[in-house]
Design a protein around this motif. Structure first.
Motif, mmCIF file in Angstrom:
data_model
loop_
_atom_site.group_PDB
_atom_site.id
_atom_site.type_symbol
_atom_site.label_atom_id
_atom_site.label_comp_id
_atom_site.label_asym_id
_atom_site.label_seq_id
_atom_site.Cartn_x
_atom_site.Cartn_y
_atom_site.Cartn_z
ATOM 1 N N ARG A 32 0.179 13.073 3.733
ATOM 2 C CA ARG A 32 -0.063 13.701 2.436
ATOM 3 C C ARG A 32 0.725 13.014 1.325
ATOM 4 N NH1 ARG A 32 0.567 20.025 2.719
ATOM 5 N NH2 ARG A 32 -1.337 19.735 3.909
ATOM 6 N N TYR A 33 1.919 12.543 1.655
ATOM 7 C CA TYR A 33 2.793 11.920 0.660
ATOM 8 C C TYR A 33 2.906 10.409 0.828
ATOM 9 C CZ TYR A 33 4.066 16.486 -1.016
ATOM 10 O OH TYR A 33 3.998 17.731 -1.586
ATOM 11 N N SER A 34 1.983 9.801 1.561
ATOM 12 C CA SER A 34 2.060 8.364 1.825
ATOM 13 C C SER A 34 1.954 7.538 0.548
ATOM 14 C CB SER A 34 0.984 7.939 2.820
ATOM 15 O OG SER A 34 -0.304 8.216 2.320
ATOM 16 N N HIS A 35 1.117 7.969 -0.398
ATOM 17 C CA HIS A 35 0.988 7.219 -1.651
ATOM 18 C C HIS A 35 2.294 7.244 -2.435
ATOM 19 C CE1 HIS A 35 -3.299 7.845 -0.737
ATOM 20 N NE2 HIS A 35 -3.437 6.672 -1.316
ATOM 21 N N LEU A 36 2.960 8.386 -2.467
ATOM 22 C CA LEU A 36 4.249 8.499 -3.155
ATOM 23 C C LEU A 36 5.282 7.602 -2.471
ATOM 24 C CD1 LEU A 36 6.156 9.854 -5.220
ATOM 25 C CD2 LEU A 36 6.561 11.629 -3.505
ATOM 26 N N LEU A 37 5.315 7.638 -1.163
ATOM 27 C CA LEU A 37 6.266 6.833 -0.405
ATOM 28 C C LEU A 37 6.078 5.348 -0.717
ATOM 29 C CD1 LEU A 37 7.546 7.624 2.990
ATOM 30 C CD2 LEU A 37 6.632 5.340 2.711
ATOM 31 N N VAL A 38 4.844 4.906 -0.735
ATOM 32 C CA VAL A 38 4.553 3.495 -1.034
ATOM 33 C C VAL A 38 4.925 3.178 -2.481
ATOM 34 C CG1 VAL A 38 2.703 1.790 -1.301
ATOM 35 C CG2 VAL A 38 2.783 3.250 0.736
ATOM 36 N N ALA A 39 4.582 4.050 -3.405
ATOM 37 C CA ALA A 39 4.871 3.798 -4.822
ATOM 38 C C ALA A 39 6.372 3.690 -5.080
ATOM 39 C CB ALA A 39 4.270 4.900 -5.676
ATOM 40 N N ILE A 40 7.151 4.547 -4.451
ATOM 41 C CA ILE A 40 8.598 4.521 -4.657
ATOM 42 C C ILE A 40 9.219 3.275 -4.043
ATOM 43 C CG2 ILE A 40 10.770 5.700 -4.120
ATOM 44 C CD1 ILE A 40 9.114 8.312 -4.087
ATOM 45 N N SER A 41 8.698 2.846 -2.910
ATOM 46 C CA SER A 41 9.307 1.714 -2.205
ATOM 47 C C SER A 41 8.795 0.356 -2.680
ATOM 48 C CB SER A 41 9.110 1.862 -0.699
ATOM 49 O OG SER A 41 7.740 1.913 -0.396
ATOM 50 N N MET A 42 7.739 0.305 -3.455
ATOM 51 C CA MET A 42 7.170 -0.972 -3.907
ATOM 52 C C MET A 42 8.190 -1.899 -4.572
ATOM 53 S SD MET A 42 4.023 -1.466 -3.061
ATOM 54 C CE MET A 42 3.193 -2.524 -4.209
ATOM 55 N N PRO A 43 9.039 -1.405 -5.473
ATOM 56 C CA PRO A 43 9.994 -2.324 -6.112
ATOM 57 C C PRO A 43 10.987 -2.959 -5.130
ATOM 58 C CG PRO A 43 9.904 -0.238 -7.300
ATOM 59 C CD PRO A 43 9.102 -0.072 -6.047
ATOM 60 N N TYR A 44 11.176 -2.371 -3.981
ATOM 61 C CA TYR A 44 12.156 -2.864 -3.012
ATOM 62 C C TYR A 44 11.558 -3.805 -1.979
ATOM 63 C CZ TYR A 44 14.701 1.075 -4.959
ATOM 64 O OH TYR A 44 15.301 1.959 -5.815
ATOM 65 N N LEU A 45 10.231 -3.876 -1.908
ATOM 66 C CA LEU A 45 9.578 -4.713 -0.892
ATOM 67 C C LEU A 45 9.866 -6.190 -1.117
ATOM 68 C CD1 LEU A 45 6.078 -3.033 -0.463
ATOM 69 C CD2 LEU A 45 7.925 -3.117 1.211
ATOM 70 N N ASN A 46 10.123 -6.907 -0.017
ATOM 71 C CA ASN A 46 10.316 -8.360 -0.010
ATOM 72 C C ASN A 46 11.423 -8.818 -0.958
ATOM 73 O OD1 ASN A 46 8.182 -8.688 1.884
ATOM 74 N ND2 ASN A 46 6.728 -8.478 0.212
ATOM 75 N N ASN A 47 12.478 -8.036 -1.072
ATOM 76 C CA ASN A 47 13.605 -8.400 -1.929
ATOM 77 C C ASN A 47 14.847 -8.783 -1.130
ATOM 78 O OD1 ASN A 47 12.297 -8.075 -4.350
ATOM 79 N ND2 ASN A 47 12.978 -5.979 -4.659
ATOM 80 N N GLY A 48 14.681 -9.146 0.104
ATOM 81 C CA GLY A 48 15.832 -9.518 0.919
ATOM 82 C C GLY A 48 15.572 -9.214 2.376
ATOM 83 N N PRO A 49 16.616 -9.320 3.187
ATOM 84 C CA PRO A 49 16.430 -9.067 4.610
ATOM 85 C C PRO A 49 16.098 -7.591 4.872
ATOM 86 C CG PRO A 49 18.753 -9.464 4.095
ATOM 87 C CD PRO A 49 17.972 -9.705 2.839
ATOM 88 N N GLY A 50 15.159 -7.377 5.777
ATOM 89 C CA GLY A 50 14.779 -6.016 6.160
ATOM 90 C C GLY A 50 13.901 -5.301 5.153
ATOM 91 N N THR A 51 13.318 -6.031 4.210
ATOM 92 C CA THR A 51 12.508 -5.371 3.178
ATOM 93 C C THR A 51 11.028 -5.724 3.261
ATOM 94 O OG1 THR A 51 12.997 -7.122 1.571
ATOM 95 C CG2 THR A 51 14.439 -5.189 1.567
ATOM 96 N N THR A 52 10.612 -6.299 4.369
ATOM 97 C CA THR A 52 9.174 -6.497 4.539
ATOM 98 C C THR A 52 8.575 -5.136 4.909
ATOM 99 O OG1 THR A 52 9.340 -6.989 6.883
ATOM 100 C CG2 THR A 52 9.498 -8.867 5.355
ATOM 101 N N PRO A 53 7.312 -4.926 4.618
ATOM 102 C CA PRO A 53 6.713 -3.626 4.947
ATOM 103 C C PRO A 53 6.847 -3.275 6.431
ATOM 104 C CG PRO A 53 5.231 -4.878 3.543
ATOM 105 C CD PRO A 53 6.374 -5.786 3.899
ATOM 106 N N GLU A 54 6.720 -4.283 7.308
ATOM 107 C CA GLU A 54 6.807 -4.032 8.743
ATOM 108 C C GLU A 54 8.192 -3.549 9.166
ATOM 109 O OE1 GLU A 54 5.893 -7.132 7.506
ATOM 110 O OE2 GLU A 54 3.740 -6.773 7.620
ATOM 111 N N GLU A 55 9.210 -3.936 8.417
ATOM 112 C CA GLU A 55 10.577 -3.538 8.749
ATOM 113 C C GLU A 55 10.998 -2.265 8.009
ATOM 114 O OE1 GLU A 55 12.883 -7.699 9.459
ATOM 115 O OE2 GLU A 55 12.062 -7.385 7.445
#
Length: 191
Positions: A32-55
């Protein structure tokens, strides 16, 4: 069973996940809240170690899953927002989520309304309190609350009647409900 779970409120899903250890209820809530979760985490994706979506997403979901079993969660969106931000700001310890005073006040008022549900005397006292606090609202808040809840008018109808944007209607309704909740909590705390 999944269809029945999707019709439950957030509070009911959290309760099932906590008390019954129902992973399916937890999954429905997270979906139900997956869109919110993705929207909040988008700025942090691929910004360093452990920030790929899979991790990152499995870690976030695990932290949410752990905290759903132990924390009080009056407003699901606030809880998810806080948890994602805390994880991505690299806070080492799993600091608990503390809901805003606004959501705590509204939850306490909702609980008092539910409690009064079957008790006629408590219902009458609650109606008297709400009428008293209603008189302390500004004219717009009174108008919007009365028309929306008593007359069952839609946001669009209210916006057209007052010749204002729909967002102003939403804001006035939210402010009016919050003001009544705050007044009720202030009176309860003062006694």
């Amino acid at each position: 069973m999944l269809q029945q779970l999707t019709n439950l409120s957030d509070k009911e899903l959290i309760s099932r996940a906590r008390k019954l250890r129902d992973l399916e209820a937890e999954g429905v809530l997270f979906e139900r809240y997956s869109h919110l979760l993705v929207a909040i985490s988008m700025p942090y994706l691929n910004n360093g170690p452990g920030t790929t979506p899979e991790e990152m997403y499995p870690v976030i979901l695990q932290r949410l899953s752990n905290s759903i079993k132990t924390q009080t969660i009056p407003k699901t969106s606030e809880w998810i927002h806080y948890t994602v931000k805390a994880l991505n700001n690299k806070s080492e310890r799993n600091s608990p989520f503390f809901p805003s005073s606004e959501s705590r006040e509204v939850q306490q008022v909702e609980n008092s309304v539910e409690k009064a549900g079957n008790n006629l005397l408590e219902q009458q006292q609650l109606v008297i309190k709400i009428r008293h606090f209603f008189s302390q609202l500004d004219a717009d808040e009174k108008y919007f609350l009365q028309q929306f809840y008593t007359e069952q008018k839609s946001f669009a109808e209210l916006a057209a009647a007052k010749e204002c944007p729909v967002e102003k209607v939403r804001q006035k309704l939210r402010e009016g409900k919050q003001k009544i909740a705050s007044l009720m909590m202030t009176q309860t705390d003062g006694k």
